[in-house]
Design an enzyme around this catalytic site. Structure first.
Site, PDB file in Angstrom:
ATOM      1  N   ASP A   1       1.497   6.053  -1.577  1.00 59.31           N
ATOM      2  CA  ASP A   1       2.277   6.888  -2.484  1.00 59.31           C
ATOM      3  C   ASP A   1       3.042   6.062  -3.523  1.00 59.31           C
ATOM      4  O   ASP A   1       3.644   5.024  -3.208  1.00 59.31           O
ATOM      5  CB  ASP A   1       3.274   7.739  -1.701  1.00 59.31           C
ATOM      6  CG  ASP A   1       2.612   8.901  -0.975  1.00 59.31           C
ATOM      7  OD1 ASP A   1       1.499   9.291  -1.366  1.00 59.31           O
ATOM      8  OD2 ASP A   1       3.209   9.410  -0.002  1.00 59.31           O
TER       9      ASP A   1
ATOM     10  N   HIS B   1      -3.161   6.587   3.064  1.00 58.89           N
ATOM     11  CA  HIS B   1      -3.505   7.835   3.744  1.00 58.89           C
ATOM     12  C   HIS B   1      -4.479   8.640   2.905  1.00 58.89           C
ATOM     13  O   HIS B   1      -4.660   8.401   1.702  1.00 58.89           O
ATOM     14  CB  HIS B   1      -2.264   8.655   4.118  1.00 58.89           C
ATOM     15  CG  HIS B   1      -1.372   8.991   2.961  1.00 58.89           C
ATOM     16  ND1 HIS B   1      -0.478   8.101   2.412  1.00 58.89           N
ATOM     17  CD2 HIS B   1      -1.226  10.139   2.242  1.00 58.89           C
ATOM     18  CE1 HIS B   1       0.180   8.673   1.416  1.00 58.89           C
ATOM     19  NE2 HIS B   1      -0.261   9.908   1.286  1.00 58.89           N
TER      20      HIS B   1
ATOM     21  N   ARG C   1       6.558  17.738   1.828  1.00 58.63           N
ATOM     22  CA  ARG C   1       6.789  16.312   2.049  1.00 58.63           C
ATOM     23  C   ARG C   1       8.059  15.864   1.357  1.00 58.63           C
ATOM     24  O   ARG C   1       8.345  16.284   0.226  1.00 58.63           O
ATOM     25  CB  ARG C   1       5.614  15.496   1.503  1.00 58.63           C
ATOM     26  CG  ARG C   1       5.650  14.018   1.894  1.00 58.63           C
ATOM     27  CD  ARG C   1       4.736  13.199   1.009  1.00 58.63           C
ATOM     28  NE  ARG C   1       5.256  13.116  -0.350  1.00 58.63           N
ATOM     29  CZ  ARG C   1       4.526  12.783  -1.412  1.00 58.63           C
ATOM     30  NH1 ARG C   1       3.237  12.556  -1.275  1.00 58.63           N
ATOM     31  NH2 ARG C   1       5.071  12.704  -2.611  1.00 58.63           N
TER      32      ARG C   1
ATOM     33  N   HIS D   1      -4.917   6.365  -0.685  1.00 56.01           N
ATOM     34  CA  HIS D   1      -3.869   5.900  -1.581  1.00 56.01           C
ATOM     35  C   HIS D   1      -2.596   5.583  -0.798  1.00 56.01           C
ATOM     36  O   HIS D   1      -2.398   6.042   0.328  1.00 56.01           O
ATOM     37  CB  HIS D   1      -3.554   6.947  -2.648  1.00 56.01           C
ATOM     38  CG  HIS D   1      -2.973   8.219  -2.100  1.00 56.01           C
ATOM     39  ND1 HIS D   1      -3.716   9.155  -1.411  1.00 56.01           N
ATOM     40  CD2 HIS D   1      -1.697   8.710  -2.129  1.00 56.01           C
ATOM     41  CE1 HIS D   1      -2.944  10.148  -1.043  1.00 56.01           C
ATOM     42  NE2 HIS D   1      -1.709   9.907  -1.466  1.00 56.01           N
TER      43      HIS D   1
END
Length: 314
Positions: free
Chosen positions: A142, A290, A305, A140
């Site tokens: 983000d 990723h 993150r 995907h």
């Protein structure tokens, strides 16, 4: 005396070979790391150790716990554009220093669908024995369900399992470059719908997702995005959030999207990173997908993150 020779036996007919329907062909790939006309210059303030052909490099000689000088910020920005994901070993940043590093590239965004750590703009991923299914095992990009998806993200591993738990990134410019020409012709200029519900329905029930439908309505983005800085053309669809191609019959859209999603799975377009505690990854969310690999069983893996607000894809 007349000598006759037998006619050569006819060559056996060659049976038909299947041409891949998914656009993934055998043989050499087009592996172009930099845009046409890009001037490649040496780095003066750190060393770069490439981890793959077109994507992923370890940056050595930089302490991210210290504020960046303008010159260092400029060199890191150039490295990000050229390598798409940068890795920094053993940084052990506090959450505040991680946020401060990311803010060198813009304002931080929050995602109310994710668990948070020390502040609303720090997403925390804590996977341990008995924990529910987490955001892993799917390629995907983000937050493409936003009108302005994230520019990039900075991820730090606080705790790593004894083995496994790697993360992979795919170069979506290389993914586009290697599409058959007839597929490029079909998707250049096309737009697709992105929605948060398919990506999060694996993890949350309707009662959790329904309140966010008004805040995050479906949005359209180009199927092929042009990078705002490098000018590279890149695939900008992903299996988590892209639901269909606008104006296309649903069956045809599904077939074409399956083909495009498959491009992220090609090993030559990928880099894989094995984590150690305190390692940091910084990636260009505009140019990559990723995949967090969930292969560590009941062991614990803790990551934090922060994401940098982006622009509207063009």
């Amino acid at each position: 005396m007349t000598v006759t020779t037998a006619a050569p036996a006819p060559a056996p007919a060659l049976r038909a070979a299947r041409i891949p329907a998914d656009g993934i062909y055998e043989g050499p790939r087009v592996l172009r790391r930099l845009p046409e006309g890009w001037e490649e210059r040496p780095y003066d303030l750190f060393d770069v150790a490439p981890l793959a052909r077109t994507i992923g490099a370890e940056i050595r000689g930089v302490d991210l716990s210290r504020p960046l000088t303008p010159a260092l910020r400029e060199e890191l920005d150039r490295a990000l554009l050229e390598w798409k994901v940068l890795f920094f070993r053993g940084q052990h940043l506090t959450s505040e220093r991680q946020r401060a590093f990311a803010r060198n590239w813009g304002e931080l965004e929050t995602n109310p669908l994710l668990a948070t750590g020390t502040s609303a703009d720090v997403a925390r991923f804590d996977k341990a024995e008995g924990a529910p299914v987490t955001f892993e095992n799917v390629w995907h990009t983000d937050v493409t369900f936003r009108e302005r998806p994230a520019l990039g993200a900075v991820l730090q591993l606080r705790e790593v399992p004894p083995s496994g738990g790697d993360t992979m990134w795919a170069d979506m410019a290389a993914a586009y470059d290697n599409l058959p020409e007839e597929v490029k012709e079909r998707i250049d200029g096309a737009r697709a719908v992105h929605d948060f519900i398919p990506g999060f329905a694996r993890f949350y029930g309707p009662e959790r997702l329904a309140p966010f439908q008004e805040r995050f309505p479906p949005v359209e983005h180009p199927v092929v995005r042009t990078h705002p800085v490098t000018g590279r053309r890149m695939l900008f669809v992903n299996a988590s959030f892209t639901t269909h191609i606008t104006g296309m019959d649903r069956d045809e859209s599904d077939r074409l999207l399956r083909l495009l999603f498959q491009q992220a799975h090609v090993p030559e377009f990928q880099v894989r990173f094995g984590w150690q505690p305190g390692d940091v990854a910084f990636w260009d969310n505009r140019a990559t997908q990723h995949y967090a690999v969930n292969d560590y069983g009941s062991h614990r893996r803790v990551a934090e993150r922060v994401a940098i607000a982006g622009d509207r894809p063009r």
